[in-house]
Structure formats: structure tokens, C-alpha cells
Scaffold this motif. Structure first.
Motif, PDB file in Angstrom:
ATOM      1  N   LEU A 207      80.414 -36.509  -5.494  1.00  0.00           N
ATOM      2  CA  LEU A 207      81.256 -37.441  -6.241  1.00  0.00           C
ATOM      3  C   LEU A 207      82.734 -37.091  -6.067  1.00  0.00           C
ATOM      4  CD1 LEU A 207      79.355 -37.858  -9.641  1.00  0.00           C
ATOM      5  CD2 LEU A 207      79.360 -39.385  -7.664  1.00  0.00           C
ATOM      6  N   PRO A 208      83.613 -38.077  -6.178  1.00  0.00           N
ATOM      7  CA  PRO A 208      85.052 -37.796  -6.132  1.00  0.00           C
ATOM      8  C   PRO A 208      85.442 -36.826  -7.249  1.00  0.00           C
ATOM      9  CG  PRO A 208      84.635 -40.159  -5.995  1.00  0.00           C
ATOM     10  CD  PRO A 208      83.327 -39.518  -6.348  1.00  0.00           C
ATOM     11  N   SER A 209      86.428 -35.997  -6.971  1.00  0.00           N
ATOM     12  CA  SER A 209      86.847 -34.983  -7.950  1.00  0.00           C
ATOM     13  C   SER A 209      88.021 -35.431  -8.800  1.00  0.00           C
ATOM     14  CB  SER A 209      87.205 -33.688  -7.228  1.00  0.00           C
ATOM     15  OG  SER A 209      88.316 -33.892  -6.359  1.00  0.00           O
ATOM     16  N   ASP A 210      88.464 -36.682  -8.651  1.00  0.00           N
ATOM     17  CA  ASP A 210      89.646 -37.149  -9.375  1.00  0.00           C
ATOM     18  C   ASP A 210      89.492 -37.029 -10.883  1.00  0.00           C
ATOM     19  OD1 ASP A 210      90.338 -37.811  -6.818  1.00  0.00           O
ATOM     20  OD2 ASP A 210      90.336 -39.981  -7.121  1.00  0.00           O
ATOM     21  N   GLY A 211      88.295 -37.267 -11.400  1.00  0.00           N
ATOM     22  CA  GLY A 211      88.082 -37.243 -12.837  1.00  0.00           C
ATOM     23  C   GLY A 211      87.653 -35.900 -13.389  1.00  0.00           C
ATOM     24  N   MET A 212      87.695 -34.852 -12.556  1.00  0.00           N
ATOM     25  CA  MET A 212      87.289 -33.511 -12.983  1.00  0.00           C
ATOM     26  C   MET A 212      88.522 -32.674 -13.324  1.00  0.00           C
ATOM     27  SD  MET A 212      84.887 -31.231 -13.516  1.00  0.00           S
ATOM     28  CE  MET A 212      83.411 -31.917 -12.733  1.00  0.00           C
ATOM     29  N   PRO A 213      88.597 -32.088 -14.536  1.00  0.00           N
ATOM     30  CA  PRO A 213      89.730 -31.231 -14.876  1.00  0.00           C
ATOM     31  C   PRO A 213      89.763 -29.998 -13.977  1.00  0.00           C
ATOM     32  CG  PRO A 213      88.451 -31.798 -16.831  1.00  0.00           C
ATOM     33  CD  PRO A 213      87.645 -32.214 -15.647  1.00  0.00           C
ATOM     34  N   PRO A 214      90.925 -29.399 -13.785  1.00  0.00           N
ATOM     35  CA  PRO A 214      91.011 -28.176 -12.986  1.00  0.00           C
ATOM     36  C   PRO A 214      90.179 -27.051 -13.606  1.00  0.00           C
ATOM     37  CG  PRO A 214      93.195 -29.119 -13.335  1.00  0.00           C
ATOM     38  CD  PRO A 214      92.258 -29.861 -14.233  1.00  0.00           C
ATOM     39  N   ALA A 215      89.566 -26.264 -12.761  1.00  0.00           N
ATOM     40  CA  ALA A 215      88.818 -25.103 -13.237  1.00  0.00           C
ATOM     41  C   ALA A 215      89.781 -23.976 -13.582  1.00  0.00           C
ATOM     42  CB  ALA A 215      87.840 -24.640 -12.160  1.00  0.00           C
ATOM     43  N   LEU A 216      89.375 -23.150 -14.519  1.00  0.00           N
ATOM     44  CA  LEU A 216      90.144 -21.955 -14.838  1.00  0.00           C
ATOM     45  C   LEU A 216      89.980 -20.926 -13.731  1.00  0.00           C
ATOM     46  CD1 LEU A 216      89.075 -21.569 -18.599  1.00  0.00           C
ATOM     47  CD2 LEU A 216      91.062 -22.810 -17.685  1.00  0.00           C
ATOM     48  N   ASP A 217      90.884 -19.982 -13.660  1.00  0.00           N
ATOM     49  CA  ASP A 217      90.746 -18.894 -12.700  1.00  0.00           C
ATOM     50  C   ASP A 217      89.445 -18.143 -12.954  1.00  0.00           C
ATOM     51  OD1 ASP A 217      93.162 -19.530 -11.573  1.00  0.00           O
ATOM     52  OD2 ASP A 217      94.302 -17.963 -12.615  1.00  0.00           O
ATOM     53  N   GLY A 218      88.617 -18.005 -11.927  1.00  0.00           N
ATOM     54  CA  GLY A 218      87.358 -17.274 -12.057  1.00  0.00           C
ATOM     55  C   GLY A 218      86.228 -18.052 -12.695  1.00  0.00           C
ATOM     56  N   GLU A 219      86.451 -19.293 -13.081  1.00  0.00           N
ATOM     57  CA  GLU A 219      85.439 -20.074 -13.797  1.00  0.00           C
ATOM     58  C   GLU A 219      84.386 -20.615 -12.844  1.00  0.00           C
ATOM     59  OE1 GLU A 219      85.516 -23.422 -17.338  1.00  0.00           O
ATOM     60  OE2 GLU A 219      86.918 -23.636 -15.662  1.00  0.00           O
ATOM     61  N   ALA A 220      83.139 -20.624 -13.291  1.00  0.00           N
ATOM     62  CA  ALA A 220      82.028 -21.145 -12.498  1.00  0.00           C
ATOM     63  C   ALA A 220      80.854 -21.405 -13.433  1.00  0.00           C
ATOM     64  CB  ALA A 220      81.647 -20.171 -11.393  1.00  0.00           C
ATOM     65  N   GLY A 221      79.723 -21.821 -12.859  1.00  0.00           N
ATOM     66  CA  GLY A 221      78.503 -22.011 -13.621  1.00  0.00           C
ATOM     67  C   GLY A 221      77.565 -20.844 -13.413  1.00  0.00           C
ATOM     68  N   PHE A 222      76.572 -20.715 -14.291  1.00  0.00           N
ATOM     69  CA  PHE A 222      75.573 -19.645 -14.177  1.00  0.00           C
ATOM     70  C   PHE A 222      74.227 -20.238 -13.781  1.00  0.00           C
ATOM     71  CE2 PHE A 222      78.578 -17.556 -17.115  1.00  0.00           C
ATOM     72  CZ  PHE A 222      78.739 -16.341 -16.458  1.00  0.00           C
ATOM     73  N   ALA A 223      73.691 -19.768 -12.669  1.00  0.00           N
ATOM     74  CA  ALA A 223      72.366 -20.213 -12.207  1.00  0.00           C
ATOM     75  C   ALA A 223      71.310 -19.329 -12.850  1.00  0.00           C
ATOM     76  CB  ALA A 223      72.290 -20.132 -10.684  1.00  0.00           C
TER      77      ALA A 223
END
Length: 376
Positions: free
Chosen positions: A195-211
Motif C-alpha cells: 500500500l502507499p505510505s502517504d497515510g502512514m505516520p513516520p516511525a520513531l527511531d528504532g521502532e518496529a513490530g514484534f513477531a
């Protein structure tokens, strides 16, 4: 994001009555942690029944070498597991027998999430950098599989997937070029597009998801979906009301500021009421504020007054209940009967993920090939 130690009665009145009875039985069996019987470490899992007889009844999968972080519970008879070594198992008799239906040639992959529509149709997600992140689909109970997506971006890493219905679904990827990446399907996982990333806020430094449990991305209703984050300065939950096109972000009180800390799993019983669980996944590290709740669709989050005693990686609302939910992690299972404000330990066995179904069944899965169904 993190590999976490390695490379989901008849009639409405009858259902509601059964759900109330189930919640009451769970509350009755709650015992202090010191009285709970831990599962055997380093060997086969054993059941840990409570006073009222409701307990995790362990179902032997015959795979003690596998860790199952992916779980799809269809009903009390049918469930799918996804784990290490490219392993996918399926039961259609309540866990008495498990069939290995792993995709051919997948032994080097890490399956961390699975969505099943029924006993025959399922979609599984493999995680990892670059081409290690893949999606497979089966329409014949795992007899054959089709690889429907392979990540070709070396910066990409996918964590979990979720479906709104049998056709529409999303997969969450860690930030690429400063924003979380979202995959979308409109044909049940047979094909995917970024999907386009236009509507996604910027991620914080070091931020990610947990699998960690297949629950870092969860839907409620036909269009609402939430994603959980960690590793940044704040543990956040992002919400989309249009199937992933636009997102808003909210901070949670769950500790963050470290790659091992954050929100690991979400559970929403409707578009308004949700639970977030997490903490610090490193063994022996304290997680004093491991759960939070929202009553406004994730715009604001409050810490639990009496949270679980340690990090939790999975959560699920009890079927047809407005107040009862389960949280699981490597050190135990906890129950809330007040919508997430307070929690009590039911069991000290190790589970990574938990899921409940409309026919009043709950399943859990985790390390050492563990799978269990809540029974009484």
C-alpha cells in the motif's frame, strides 16, 4: 522485527449464557501464582488444572523441537499451528491428532503467523529479512501450497498478518525508509500489493513490530485495524479505519525505549474496546506495566491497575464476553474479568499465543511443541 530467540451452543441467548458461565468458571479457578502447577520445563507439557476444573488441556503435537508462535483457531475441533523449521500443523478432532501439512521446501523458514478460514483454507506468514519474508496459501487443508508473496526488498521484514473477512487482509512490515510497510490482499491472500505510505505516520527511531504471537496486527469489523509497536522511545498503537490506507498513532503506558520492550499483542472485542499486552521479553527482566486498555478505539490508553506479573506476548477476549480476556506469555496465563483493569494468574505454563472462537473454545500454543485447549 525481533526474532525473540530464533532466525490467532444454539442461539445468541444460549451463547451468551455459556460465555457468562465460562467466565465465572475461569474466575472461580483463579489461584495465587504460588499454588499454580507449572508446566514441565525441558520436557512434554502437562496440564495445570484449577480448583473448578477449567484448565489448559495439553494436546500432544509430537513436535517437541518446534516453537509455535502462529495459531489460528477455527472452532473447538479445528486449529492450525505455524512455527519454526517451516512447520505447519492442523487438527480437525480437537487436538487428539495433528497432521504435518508444512509447505514443501520451507524447512529453513520461520512461520510466525497463520490465518485459517476453515479446515481447508489457510494463509501462513514466514518472517525475516529480505526474501525470508513470504506468504503461502492452501485451499486443500495443506495438501498443496502456493507461494503468493516473497519480499524482494532487502530492507523489508514482515511480522504478522490479519484478515477482515475471507478476502480482505493485511500484513505488517517493519519500517522501510522511515514508515511501516503494509501489504494488502483482496482475494484471500492469493495476491498481495504494497500500500502507499502517504497515510502512514513516520516511525520513531528504532521502532518496529514484534513477531511474537501473530497479534501485532488485529482487525475489528470490516475496515478497522490496529498495529502494535516497540523498540522506540514510546510503545505505540496505530489505528486505521480504512483497511490500512491512513493511520493515526497513540502512545501507550507500556514501557519502551529499548529494542526488547513495547506492545507485543493486541486484542479488540469491537471497534472501541481493546487490550494491549507486552513488556520486556528478556527472561528475568521485570515488566511492571505489561498491559493497557482502551475504551475509545485506541485514541487513548490506560495502564491496568493490577497487571500480569511479567511480560505477556498474546491476548484474546473470551467468546461473547464484554469483560473477560486471557493473556499468555512464557511465564504464565492470566485472566481479567473486568475488561483488562485487573489480572489474576491462572497457570504458570509457557505459551506464546492464544485465540478463542465463537463456539466457546480457546486455544494456546508455544515452545516445545505445546498446544492446548481450554477445557472444564
Amino acid at each position: 522485527m525481533r526474532r525473540l530467540g530464533s532466525t490467532r451452543g444454539g442461539g445468541r441467548t444460549g451463547r451468551l449464557t455459556a460465555a457468562v458461565a465460562c467466565g465465572a468458571a475461569l474466575a472461580a479457578l483463579t489461584v495465587p501464582a504460588a499454588e499454580a502447577r507449572p508446566l514441565a520445563q525441558g520436557g512434554p507439557a502437562k496440564a495445570s488444572p484449577g480448583r473448578a476444573g477449567v484448565h489448559w488441556a495439553v494436546k500432544d503435537t509430537g513436535t517437541p523441537q518446534i516453537r509455535f508462535r502462529g495459531l489460528a483457531a477455527v472452532d473447538r475441533r479445528t486449529a492450525w499451528l505455524a512455527g519454526t523449521g517451516g512447520t505447519v500443523l492442523r487438527t480437525t478432532d480437537g487436538g487428539t491428532h495433528w497432521r504435518n501439512v508444512s509447505p514443501p521446501g520451507a524447512s529453513d523458514l520461520e512461520f510466525r503467523d497463520v490465518t485459517a478460514f476453515d479446515a481447508r483454507r489457510a494463509v501462513v506468514l514466514a518472517i525475516g529479512e529480505g526474501e525470508a519474508s513470504r506468504v503461502y496459501r492452501t485451499d486443500d487443508g495443506g495438501a498443496t501450497w502456493t507461494e503468493s508473496f516473497r519480499n524482494t526488498d532487502p530492507k523489508g521484514f514482515y511480522d504478522c498478518l490479519a484478515f477482515f473477512d475471507r478476502r480482505h487482509g493485511l500484513a505488517l512490515g517493519d519500517p522501510v525508509d522511515g514508515k511501516f510497510r503494509i501489504l494488502s490482499t483482496a482475494d484471500g491472500g492469493r495476491s498481495w500489493r504494497v500500500l502507499p505510505s502517504d497515510g502512514m505516520p513516520p516511525a520513531l527511531d528504532g521502532e518496529a513490530g514484534f513477531a511474537a504471537s501473530g497479534q501485532c496486527l488485529v482487525p475489528a469489523g470490516p475496515k478497522d485495524v490496529w498495529l502494535a509497536t516497540g523498540g522506540g522511545a514510546h510503545a505505540r498503537v496505530l489505528h486505521s479505519a480504512d483497511r490500512g490506507l491512513t493511520w493515526t498513532a497513540a502512545d501507550t503506558p507500556i514501557p519502551a525505549g529499548d529494542p526488547a520492550k513495547g506492545v507485543f499483542a493486541l486484542a479488540f472485542r469491537d471497534r472501541t474496546h481493546g487490550i494491549a499486552v507486552g513488556g520486556d521479553y528478556r527472561p528475568g527482566r521485570p515488566s511492571p506495566a505489561s498491559t493497557a486498555v482502551t475504551g475509545d478505539g485506541g485514541r487513548t490508553w490506560r495502564p491496568a491497575a493490577a497487571p500480569p506479573p511479567a511480560y505477556r506476548s498474546g491476548a484474546a477476549w473470551l467468546p461473547h464476553s464484554r469483560t473477560a480476556a486471557l493473556a499468555v506469555g512464557p511465564t504464565g496465563t492470566d485472566l481479567t474479568t473486568d475488561g483488562g483493569r485487573s489480572w489474576r494468574t491462572l497457570d504458570t505454563g509457557s505459551y506464546d499465543t492464544v485465540a478463542c472462537t465463537p463456539d466457546l473454545s480457546c486455544w494456546a500454543a508455544g515452545e516445545q511443541g505445546r498446544a492446548a485447549r481450554l477445557e472444564r
